[in-house]
Design a protein around this motif. Structure first.
Motif, PDB file in Angstrom:
ATOM      1  N   ARG A 147       0.791  -1.215   0.000  1.00  0.00           N
ATOM      2  CA  ARG A 147       0.000   0.000   0.000  1.00  0.00           C
ATOM      3  C   ARG A 147       0.824   1.266   0.000  1.00  0.00           C
ATOM      4  NH1 ARG A 147      -3.476  -0.038   5.025  1.00  0.00           N
ATOM      5  NH2 ARG A 147      -2.312  -1.882   5.577  1.00  0.00           N
ATOM      6  N   VAL A 149       0.279   4.949   1.651  1.00  0.00           N
ATOM      7  CA  VAL A 149      -0.542   5.687   2.612  1.00  0.00           C
ATOM      8  C   VAL A 149      -0.174   7.162   2.558  1.00  0.00           C
ATOM      9  CG1 VAL A 149      -1.031   6.018   5.075  1.00  0.00           C
ATOM     10  CG2 VAL A 149      -0.752   3.703   4.159  1.00  0.00           C
ATOM     11  N   VAL A 172      -7.807   8.391  -3.171  1.00  0.00           N
ATOM     12  CA  VAL A 172      -8.348   7.123  -2.677  1.00  0.00           C
ATOM     13  C   VAL A 172      -8.849   6.272  -3.840  1.00  0.00           C
ATOM     14  CG1 VAL A 172     -10.187   6.070  -1.301  1.00  0.00           C
ATOM     15  CG2 VAL A 172      -8.879   7.993  -0.378  1.00  0.00           C
ATOM     16  N   HIS A 177      -4.264   5.056   0.415  1.00  0.00           N
ATOM     17  CA  HIS A 177      -5.022   5.031   1.666  1.00  0.00           C
ATOM     18  C   HIS A 177      -4.740   6.311   2.421  1.00  0.00           C
ATOM     19  CE1 HIS A 177      -6.152   0.631   1.633  1.00  0.00           C
ATOM     20  NE2 HIS A 177      -5.349   0.757   0.590  1.00  0.00           N
ATOM     21  N   THR A 179      -4.604   8.498   6.013  1.00  0.00           N
ATOM     22  CA  THR A 179      -4.503   8.453   7.467  1.00  0.00           C
ATOM     23  C   THR A 179      -4.546   9.878   8.007  1.00  0.00           C
ATOM     24  OG1 THR A 179      -3.183   6.431   7.462  1.00  0.00           O
ATOM     25  CG2 THR A 179      -2.947   7.846   9.370  1.00  0.00           C
ATOM     26  N   SER A 199      -8.788   5.596   6.214  1.00  0.00           N
ATOM     27  CA  SER A 199      -8.790   4.213   6.657  1.00  0.00           C
ATOM     28  C   SER A 199      -8.080   4.026   7.991  1.00  0.00           C
ATOM     29  CB  SER A 199      -8.181   3.300   5.584  1.00  0.00           C
ATOM     30  OG  SER A 199      -7.060   3.890   5.014  1.00  0.00           O
ATOM     31  N   LEU A 233     -11.711   1.334  11.391  1.00  0.00           N
ATOM     32  CA  LEU A 233     -10.519   2.080  10.999  1.00  0.00           C
ATOM     33  C   LEU A 233      -9.291   1.523  11.707  1.00  0.00           C
ATOM     34  CD1 LEU A 233     -11.933   5.724  11.338  1.00  0.00           C
ATOM     35  CD2 LEU A 233     -11.594   4.426   9.235  1.00  0.00           C
TER      36      LEU A 233
END
Ligand code: C2E
Ligand code: MG
Ligand code: MG
Ligand code: MG
Length: 293
Positions: A147, A149, A172, A177, A179, A199, A233
Protein backbone atom coordinates in the motif's frame (compact mmCIF):
# COMPACT_ATOMS: atom_id res chain seq x y z
CA UNK A 1 2.91 36.07 -0.01
CA UNK A 2 4.42 38.98 -1.89
CA UNK A 3 3.14 42.49 -1.48
CA UNK A 4 3.86 45.55 -3.58
CA UNK A 5 5.88 47.99 -1.49
CA UNK A 6 5.80 50.89 -3.94
CA UNK A 7 8.53 52.06 -6.31
CA UNK A 8 8.45 48.73 -8.14
CA UNK A 9 9.76 46.93 -5.07
CA UNK A 10 8.35 43.68 -3.89
CA UNK A 11 8.57 42.98 -0.23
CA UNK A 12 8.24 39.45 0.99
CA UNK A 13 5.89 39.22 3.94
CA UNK A 14 6.01 36.22 6.17
CA UNK A 15 2.50 35.41 7.28
CA UNK A 16 3.54 34.23 10.73
CA UNK A 17 6.25 36.71 11.64
CA UNK A 18 5.64 39.79 9.50
CA UNK A 19 8.25 41.19 7.11
CA UNK A 20 11.03 38.72 6.58
CA UNK A 21 14.50 39.82 7.48
CA UNK A 22 17.55 38.97 5.39
CA UNK A 23 18.18 35.71 7.15
CA UNK A 24 14.76 34.30 6.24
CA UNK A 25 15.06 35.42 2.64
CA UNK A 26 18.44 33.80 2.30
CA UNK A 27 17.10 30.66 3.94
CA UNK A 28 14.18 30.54 1.51
CA UNK A 29 16.52 30.90 -1.46
CA UNK A 30 18.77 28.16 -0.16
CA UNK A 31 15.78 25.94 0.43
CA UNK A 32 14.54 26.64 -3.08
CA UNK A 33 17.90 25.53 -4.42
CA UNK A 34 17.92 22.39 -2.27
CA UNK A 35 14.48 21.44 -3.62
CA UNK A 36 14.82 22.47 -7.28
CA UNK A 37 18.56 22.34 -7.97
CA UNK A 38 20.13 20.07 -5.37
CA UNK A 39 23.89 19.86 -4.88
CA UNK A 40 26.10 17.58 -2.77
CA UNK A 41 26.16 19.93 0.25
CA UNK A 42 22.61 21.19 -0.11
CA UNK A 43 19.78 18.81 -0.88
CA UNK A 44 16.77 16.96 0.50
CA UNK A 45 17.17 13.56 2.10
CA UNK A 46 14.44 11.15 3.00
CA UNK A 47 14.74 9.05 6.15
CA UNK A 48 12.44 6.22 7.11
CA UNK A 49 10.86 5.26 10.42
CA UNK A 50 9.27 1.82 10.71
CA UNK A 51 5.85 1.09 12.16
CA UNK A 52 5.45 -2.18 14.04
CA UNK A 53 2.66 -4.41 15.26
CA UNK A 54 3.81 -5.51 18.73
CA UNK A 55 1.03 -8.10 18.93
CA UNK A 56 1.87 -10.08 15.79
CA UNK A 57 5.54 -9.09 15.86
CA UNK A 58 5.76 -7.75 12.32
CA UNK A 59 7.20 -4.60 10.83
CA UNK A 60 4.15 -3.22 9.09
CA UNK A 61 5.44 -0.21 7.25
CA UNK A 62 7.76 2.76 6.99
CA UNK A 63 7.07 6.48 7.06
CA UNK A 64 9.10 8.78 4.83
CA UNK A 65 10.43 11.80 6.74
CA UNK A 66 12.17 14.58 4.88
CA UNK A 67 15.40 16.27 6.04
CA UNK A 68 17.36 19.13 4.56
CA UNK A 69 21.08 18.52 4.23
CA UNK A 70 22.47 22.07 4.46
CA UNK A 71 26.23 22.61 4.53
CA UNK A 72 26.46 18.98 5.43
CA UNK A 73 24.22 19.44 8.51
CA UNK A 74 20.83 17.77 8.82
CA UNK A 75 17.96 20.24 9.33
CA UNK A 76 14.71 18.75 10.74
CA UNK A 77 11.44 19.24 8.82
CA UNK A 78 9.81 21.39 11.50
CA UNK A 79 12.41 24.05 10.65
CA UNK A 80 11.77 24.17 6.91
CA UNK A 81 8.51 22.46 5.89
CA UNK A 82 6.44 25.43 7.17
CA UNK A 83 8.79 27.74 5.24
CA UNK A 84 8.36 25.63 2.12
CA UNK A 85 4.60 25.80 2.59
CA UNK A 86 4.59 29.59 2.86
CA UNK A 87 6.88 30.16 -0.09
CA UNK A 88 5.32 27.89 -2.67
CA UNK A 89 7.94 25.14 -2.46
CA UNK A 90 6.14 22.36 -0.69
CA UNK A 91 4.46 20.90 -3.78
CA UNK A 92 7.88 20.37 -5.34
CA UNK A 93 9.28 19.14 -2.04
CA UNK A 94 6.44 16.63 -1.80
CA UNK A 95 7.10 15.32 -5.30
CA UNK A 96 10.79 14.84 -4.51
CA UNK A 97 9.91 12.91 -1.34
CA UNK A 98 7.25 10.75 -3.00
CA UNK A 99 9.42 9.76 -5.97
CA UNK A 100 12.46 9.13 -3.76
CA UNK A 101 10.47 7.10 -1.25
CA UNK A 102 8.98 4.90 -3.96
CA UNK A 103 12.47 4.25 -5.33
CA UNK A 104 13.92 3.51 -1.88
CA UNK A 105 11.13 1.09 -1.01
CA UNK A 106 11.60 -0.64 -4.36
CA UNK A 107 15.33 -0.95 -3.59
CA UNK A 108 14.48 -2.43 -0.20
CA UNK A 109 12.30 -5.00 -1.93
CA UNK A 110 15.11 -5.87 -4.38
CA UNK A 111 17.99 -5.92 -1.91
CA UNK A 112 16.40 -7.22 1.27
CA UNK A 113 13.36 -9.05 -0.08
CA UNK A 114 11.15 -6.99 2.19
CA UNK A 115 7.89 -5.39 1.23
CA UNK A 116 6.50 -2.69 3.45
CA UNK A 117 3.62 -0.27 3.39
CA UNK A 118 4.94 3.19 2.51
CA UNK A 119 3.53 6.26 4.25
CA UNK A 120 4.29 9.83 3.15
CA UNK A 121 3.24 13.12 4.73
CA UNK A 122 1.17 15.47 2.63
CA UNK A 123 0.82 19.25 3.07
CA UNK A 124 -2.24 21.27 2.12
CA UNK A 125 -0.74 23.06 -0.92
CA UNK A 126 0.19 19.73 -2.50
CA UNK A 127 -3.49 18.95 -2.81
CA UNK A 128 -3.85 21.94 -5.15
CA UNK A 129 -0.93 20.96 -7.36
CA UNK A 130 -1.83 19.41 -10.75
CA UNK A 131 1.23 17.15 -10.56
CA UNK A 132 0.15 15.57 -7.28
CA UNK A 133 -2.43 13.03 -8.48
CA UNK A 134 -0.32 11.71 -11.39
CA UNK A 135 2.55 11.23 -8.90
CA UNK A 136 0.23 9.39 -6.52
CA UNK A 137 -0.95 7.12 -9.34
CA UNK A 138 2.68 6.33 -10.24
CA UNK A 139 3.47 5.67 -6.60
CA UNK A 140 0.46 3.40 -6.09
CA UNK A 141 1.44 1.39 -9.18
CA UNK A 142 5.03 1.12 -7.95
CA UNK A 143 4.05 0.25 -4.39
CA UNK A 144 1.80 -2.61 -5.48
CA UNK A 145 1.25 -5.23 -4.13
CA UNK A 146 1.74 -3.14 -1.01
CA UNK A 147 0.00 0.00 0.00
CA UNK A 148 0.73 3.66 -0.34
CA UNK A 149 -0.54 5.69 2.61
CA UNK A 150 -0.94 9.45 2.57
CA UNK A 151 -0.72 11.05 6.02
CA UNK A 152 -2.74 14.22 6.24
CA UNK A 153 -2.89 16.40 9.35
CA UNK A 154 -6.05 17.81 10.82
CA UNK A 155 -5.04 21.34 9.83
CA UNK A 156 -5.25 20.30 6.18
CA UNK A 157 -8.70 18.94 6.80
CA UNK A 158 -9.94 21.90 8.79
CA UNK A 159 -9.18 24.24 5.90
CA UNK A 160 -11.73 22.40 3.83
CA UNK A 161 -12.17 23.48 0.28
CA UNK A 162 -13.72 21.71 -2.67
CA UNK A 163 -10.44 21.08 -4.47
CA UNK A 164 -8.76 19.54 -1.41
CA UNK A 165 -11.74 17.25 -0.86
CA UNK A 166 -11.82 16.26 -4.53
CA UNK A 167 -8.09 15.52 -4.58
CA UNK A 168 -8.32 13.35 -1.47
CA UNK A 169 -11.24 11.43 -2.99
CA UNK A 170 -9.34 10.99 -6.25
CA UNK A 171 -6.24 9.76 -4.40
CA UNK A 172 -8.35 7.12 -2.68
CA UNK A 173 -10.00 6.19 -5.98
CA UNK A 174 -6.47 5.76 -7.38
CA UNK A 175 -5.71 3.22 -4.64
CA UNK A 176 -3.98 5.29 -1.98
CA UNK A 177 -5.02 5.03 1.67
CA UNK A 178 -5.58 8.07 3.85
CA UNK A 179 -4.50 8.45 7.47
CA UNK A 180 -5.23 11.38 9.76
CA UNK A 181 -1.85 12.35 11.24
CA UNK A 182 -1.35 13.87 14.70
CA UNK A 183 -4.90 12.87 15.58
CA UNK A 184 -6.22 14.79 18.56
CA UNK A 185 -4.16 17.95 18.19
CA UNK A 186 -6.49 19.86 15.88
CA UNK A 187 -10.21 20.20 15.97
CA UNK A 188 -13.27 19.07 14.01
CA UNK A 189 -11.58 15.72 13.65
CA UNK A 190 -14.65 13.66 14.32
CA UNK A 191 -16.62 15.46 11.62
CA UNK A 192 -13.86 14.69 9.13
CA UNK A 193 -13.79 11.06 10.09
CA UNK A 194 -17.46 11.00 9.18
CA UNK A 195 -17.05 12.44 5.72
CA UNK A 196 -13.64 11.69 4.25
CA UNK A 197 -12.58 8.23 3.16
CA UNK A 198 -9.93 7.70 5.81
CA UNK A 199 -8.79 4.21 6.66
CA UNK A 200 -6.78 4.95 9.80
CA UNK A 201 -5.76 7.57 12.27
CA UNK A 202 -2.50 8.18 13.99
CA UNK A 203 -2.81 9.23 17.62
CA UNK A 204 -0.51 12.15 18.36
CA UNK A 205 2.49 11.49 20.56
CA UNK A 206 1.33 14.02 23.16
CA UNK A 207 -1.21 11.39 24.25
CA UNK A 208 1.49 8.79 24.74
CA UNK A 209 3.65 11.02 26.89
CA UNK A 210 1.00 11.22 29.63
CA UNK A 211 -0.33 7.71 29.24
CA UNK A 212 1.24 6.15 32.32
CA UNK A 213 0.64 9.08 34.65
CA UNK A 214 -2.72 10.49 33.64
CA UNK A 215 -5.92 8.47 33.99
CA UNK A 216 -7.89 10.82 31.73
CA UNK A 217 -5.40 10.43 28.90
CA UNK A 218 -5.59 6.69 29.34
CA UNK A 219 -9.38 6.79 29.18
CA UNK A 220 -9.24 8.95 26.06
CA UNK A 221 -6.90 6.57 24.25
CA UNK A 222 -9.10 3.64 25.28
CA UNK A 223 -12.02 5.52 23.76
CA UNK A 224 -10.11 6.09 20.54
CA UNK A 225 -9.31 2.38 20.32
CA UNK A 226 -13.02 1.59 20.64
CA UNK A 227 -13.92 4.28 18.11
CA UNK A 228 -11.43 2.94 15.57
CA UNK A 229 -12.70 -0.58 16.12
CA UNK A 230 -16.35 0.25 15.68
CA UNK A 231 -15.68 2.42 12.63
CA UNK A 232 -13.51 -0.27 11.07
CA UNK A 233 -10.52 2.08 11.00
CA UNK A 234 -6.90 1.32 11.71
CA UNK A 235 -5.19 3.02 14.63
CA UNK A 236 -1.50 3.78 14.88
CA UNK A 237 0.10 5.33 17.95
CA UNK A 238 3.12 7.55 17.37
CA UNK A 239 5.87 8.58 19.76
CA UNK A 240 6.18 5.37 21.76
CA UNK A 241 9.39 5.77 23.73
CA UNK A 242 9.24 3.30 26.64
CA UNK A 243 8.51 -0.39 27.04
CA UNK A 244 5.89 0.56 29.63
CA UNK A 245 4.00 2.67 27.09
CA UNK A 246 4.24 -0.03 24.43
CA UNK A 247 2.90 -2.67 26.76
CA UNK A 248 0.12 -0.53 28.13
CA UNK A 249 -0.97 0.35 24.60
CA UNK A 250 -0.88 -3.28 23.55
CA UNK A 251 -3.11 -4.20 26.49
CA UNK A 252 -5.48 -1.40 25.53
CA UNK A 253 -5.80 -2.83 22.03
CA UNK A 254 -3.36 -0.50 20.27
CA UNK A 255 -0.56 -2.78 19.03
CA UNK A 256 0.34 -0.78 15.92
CA UNK A 257 3.03 1.59 17.06
CA UNK A 258 5.78 3.88 15.95
CA UNK A 259 8.40 5.48 18.12
CA UNK A 260 12.00 5.71 19.25
CA UNK A 261 11.53 2.60 21.42
CA UNK A 262 11.01 0.49 18.30
CA UNK A 263 13.13 2.37 15.77
CA UNK A 264 14.38 5.85 15.01
CA UNK A 265 14.16 7.28 11.50
CA UNK A 266 17.01 5.85 9.42
CA UNK A 267 18.65 7.00 6.19
CA UNK A 268 17.92 4.75 3.19
CA UNK A 269 21.31 3.05 3.43
CA UNK A 270 20.53 1.85 6.96
CA UNK A 271 16.90 0.96 6.43
CA UNK A 272 17.35 -2.70 5.57
CA UNK A 273 19.53 -3.28 8.66
CA UNK A 274 17.13 -1.30 10.86
CA UNK A 275 14.20 -3.44 9.74
CA UNK A 276 16.22 -6.63 10.15
CA UNK A 277 17.17 -5.72 13.74
CA UNK A 278 13.62 -4.76 14.54
CA UNK A 279 12.28 -7.98 13.07
CA UNK A 280 14.69 -9.92 15.28
CA UNK A 281 13.69 -8.01 18.38
CA UNK A 282 10.03 -8.78 17.61
CA UNK A 283 10.66 -12.52 17.43
CA UNK A 284 9.23 -13.27 20.92
CA UNK A 285 5.97 -11.51 20.01
CA UNK A 286 5.82 -13.39 16.72
CA UNK A 287 6.31 -16.73 18.45
CA UNK A 288 3.67 -15.92 21.07
CA UNK A 289 1.24 -14.95 18.30
CA UNK A 290 1.90 -18.22 16.47
CA UNK A 291 1.32 -20.22 19.65
CA UNK A 292 -1.97 -18.40 20.19
CA UNK A 293 -3.52 -19.55 16.88
P1 C2E B 1 4.90 13.41 11.80
O1 C2E B 1 4.42 13.04 10.45
O2 C2E B 1 3.90 13.34 12.91
O3 C2E B 1 6.15 12.47 12.06
C1 C2E B 1 6.52 12.00 13.31
C2 C2E B 1 7.65 12.82 13.90
O4 C2E B 1 7.87 12.37 15.23
C3 C2E B 1 8.99 12.63 13.19
O5 C2E B 1 9.72 13.84 13.34
C4 C2E B 1 9.65 11.53 14.00
O6 C2E B 1 11.06 11.52 13.90
C5 C2E B 1 9.20 11.91 15.38
N1 C2E B 1 9.19 10.79 16.29
C6 C2E B 1 8.99 9.48 15.98
N2 C2E B 1 9.02 8.69 17.07
C7 C2E B 1 9.23 9.53 18.11
C8 C2E B 1 9.37 9.31 19.54
O7 C2E B 1 9.29 8.20 20.05
N3 C2E B 1 9.58 10.41 20.30
C9 C2E B 1 9.68 11.66 19.77
N4 C2E B 1 9.89 12.67 20.61
N5 C2E B 1 9.55 11.89 18.43
C10 C2E B 1 9.33 10.83 17.63
P2 C2E B 1 10.37 14.59 12.13
O8 C2E B 1 10.99 13.60 11.18
O9 C2E B 1 11.22 15.67 12.68
O10 C2E B 1 9.12 15.19 11.37
C11 C2E B 1 8.33 16.19 11.97
C12 C2E B 1 7.13 16.50 11.13
O11 C2E B 1 7.50 17.11 9.90
C13 C2E B 1 6.32 15.30 10.73
O12 C2E B 1 5.49 14.91 11.81
C14 C2E B 1 5.54 15.84 9.56
O13 C2E B 1 4.41 16.57 9.99
C15 C2E B 1 6.53 16.79 8.94
N6 C2E B 1 7.15 16.13 7.78
C16 C2E B 1 8.16 15.24 7.75
N7 C2E B 1 8.44 14.87 6.48
C17 C2E B 1 7.57 15.53 5.70
C18 C2E B 1 7.34 15.57 4.27
O14 C2E B 1 7.99 14.87 3.47
N8 C2E B 1 6.36 16.41 3.82
C19 C2E B 1 5.61 17.16 4.68
N9 C2E B 1 4.65 17.93 4.15
N10 C2E B 1 5.79 17.15 6.00
C20 C2E B 1 6.76 16.34 6.51
MG1 MG C 1 3.35 11.59 9.65
MG1 MG D 1 2.30 12.45 13.38
MG1 MG E 1 3.77 15.33 14.14
Amino acid sequence: QAKAAGGGCVRVVDRATGPAHGETLRTVERLRAAVLAPGPQDHLEVHYQPTVDVESGVVSGVEALVRWRRDGELVPPEEFVPLAERHGLVADLGLVVLDRAVADVAALREAAGRDVVLAVNVSAPQLHDPRFLPAVRRAVAAATPNRLVLEVTETVLVAEDVLTAATLDAAVAAGAHLTVDDFGTGYATLAYLRRRPFSAFKVDRSYVRDLETDARTRALVEGLVLLAGSMGLGLVVEGVETAGQADLLRCMGAPTQQGFLHARPAPPGELAATIRDLHERLAPARQAAERAV
